[in-house]
Structure formats: C-alpha cells, structure tokens
Design an enzyme around this catalytic site. Structure first.
Site, short mmCIF file in Angstrom:
data_model
loop_
_atom_site.label_atom_id
_atom_site.label_comp_id
_atom_site.label_asym_id
_atom_site.label_seq_id
_atom_site.Cartn_x
_atom_site.Cartn_y
_atom_site.Cartn_z
N HIS A 118 0.83 -1.21 0.00
CA HIS A 118 0.00 0.00 0.00
C HIS A 118 0.87 1.26 0.00
O HIS A 118 0.62 2.19 -0.77
CB HIS A 118 -0.91 -0.01 1.24
N GLU A 119 1.89 1.29 0.85
CA GLU A 119 2.73 2.48 0.94
C GLU A 119 3.56 2.69 -0.33
O GLU A 119 3.69 3.81 -0.82
CB GLU A 119 3.65 2.39 2.17
N HIS A 128 1.58 4.29 -3.14
CA HIS A 128 1.46 5.74 -3.11
C HIS A 128 2.59 6.39 -3.90
O HIS A 128 2.38 7.36 -4.64
CB HIS A 128 1.50 6.26 -1.66
N GLU A 188 -6.23 6.61 -1.48
CA GLU A 188 -6.14 5.48 -0.56
C GLU A 188 -6.67 4.20 -1.20
O GLU A 188 -6.07 3.13 -1.09
CB GLU A 188 -6.90 5.78 0.73
#
Length: 268
Positions: free
Chosen positions: A135-136, A139, A198
C-alpha cells in the site's frame, strides 16, 4: 477579456499536465516535476529519519527490510516490463522500522518507507506486512504526492478565476463566494481525491504484493484487524480515508481479478 484569458490559461495548463497511473491506468493531474517533488521529499525524509528513534527490535526490522525489498523488486519488474523503465530511476528504496506506538506507516516519494512499531503488533505474518508495504509503495508508484501538489496548484488558479469573476460584486458577495469555494474545494475535491488515492493504493498494493509472492487474501484479515483497533468515528465524507467497511468491501471486489491476472514474478 481577463476572465476568458484566465479560463483559457487554466484549461491549457490542465490539459498539458495529465499522466496515467501505473497498474490502475487512471488519468491523473500532474503539474509539478518529479525532480521538484523528489528533492523536497528527500530533504524532509533525511530530517525526519535523523531524529526518529530507530527500533531495537532486530527481527522485526529485518522483516520490514526483507518484505520491502521484495515489494520493491516487484515494482521495478512491473515498470521495466510495461514500458515505464524511465520511472525506476526515481526510486532509491529504504525501509525503516521506528519506535512509535501508532498503528501507522508512511512512504515518501522516491521509495523511503517508514513503519511504526505499533502496527507490527497486529501483523502476524510476512503476508500481512506485505499488505502495508504494498500500500505504501503504491502511493509512491502512483505519484500521489505529485498529484496532491498539482491539485493545490489547480485550486489556486480556480481561486484566481473566482476573484476575477466576482471583482465587481459587493465585498459581502466576494467573501461569501470565497467561503463557498473553500468548502467546496475541500469536501468536493481534496478529501474525495485523498480517499481515491487510498483506494487506488489498496488496489495497486494488492497487485504488487501478489507479484512479490505474497498472499493477497491477507489484505482482508489485516484490514479487519485495523478496523477492530480503530478509534476513528469521523464520517467518511469528512475523512481523507475511506471507512473500514468501504475499504474491506473494495478489497473483496478486487481480489478475484488480482489473483486471476497477476502471479509471482520475482524470486529473491
């Protein structure tokens, strides 16, 4: 004439600043250069990491580095095999575990990822850690920081146009228009874009962790744990993040497609 020139300039600027996000394929606004964002974020990261208390939990620190390296390798593999090898140079990966009790992690543009000890307390496996790191990293891959800065710049142009349109109105009307524009920009543009980022990071992260050889089904168990430990009761439309229920439902929807279309592509 001034109004027309301002509108024309803004439209031209927006049209010239569109990119596609890797994996998701979404068109995104990008009015700032990678070099600007990377230079600024690197300076901020160096300042943060020089003062952050490094974790003394050796095993967990090694786990963060091990899983992060696989996610990074999968990311570069995807970019190199999908005609985006020029973007690989923007990443200089670094994975750190720091002493902080928060259930959190973050990624700076350029691939500088920080995980807090607090979130490691609910992570039961490499697969669940891959959910967080995927997820990070997503980004950074999607250049969400660039896009947020671009949105701010576009809103500044929008404010200038509003000022030109209402310049002959009463001061009361101008003040009211400015207030409405500010509220509309926040709840109508910036917060939804944050939630979109997100959700997009969740989806891209599923792909990256799958390509790295981790089980994407663990995304559900991880976010269910996060939901159980969450104290956030703010309404979703006023939040920068989707609600836990919305996030989990989205992941359930995405999982069959990810498992059908992506598989382990690297070995470390």
């Amino acid at each position: 004439m001034k109004k027309i020139l301002l509108l024309t300039a803004m439209v031209a600027l927006l049209l010239s600043g569109c990119n596609k996000v890797p994996i998701s394929g979404r068109n995104q606004l990008n009015l700032v250069s990678d070099s600007e964002v990377l230079a600024s974020s690197l300076a901020s990261y160096k300042e943060y990491i020089s003062n952050a208390p490094k974790s003394t939990q050796t095993v967990k620190s090694e786990q963060v580095t091990r899983v992060g390296s696989k996610i990074a390798a999968a990311t570069e593999y995807y970019l190199n095999t999908h005609g985006m090898s020029d973007q690989v140079k923007n990443f200089s990966w670094e994975f750190n575990l720091v002493k902080d009790s928060q259930l959190n992690a973050f990624c700076m543009p350029g691939g500088k990822i920080v995980v807090y000890e607090g979130i490691m307390g609910i992570i039961a496996s490499d697969d669940e850690l891959a959910v967080v790191l995927g997820h990070e990293v997503a980004h950074a891959v999607a250049k969400h920081s660039n896009e947020r800065l671009s949105q701010q710049k576009a809103l500044e142009y929008g404010g200038a146009i509003l000022g030109a349109i209402t310049q002959n109105a009463s001061q009361q009307t101008q003040n009211l228009a400015a207030q409405v524009f500010g509220l509309g920009a926040n709840y109508g543009v910036m917060l939804p874009f944050s939630r979109k980022h997100e959700t997009e990071a969740d989806n891209i992260g599923l792909v990256l962790m799958t390509m790295a050889g981790y089980n994407p089904d663990c995304a559900l168990t991880f976010w269910q744990k996060m939901s159980a430990n969450s104290t956030n009761t703010k309404a979703e439309f006023m939040s920068t993040h989707p609600s836990d229920a919305t996030r989990i439902a989205n992941l359930q929807k995405q999982l069959p497609q990810v498992k059908a279309n992506y598989k382990k592509t690297i070995s470390l």
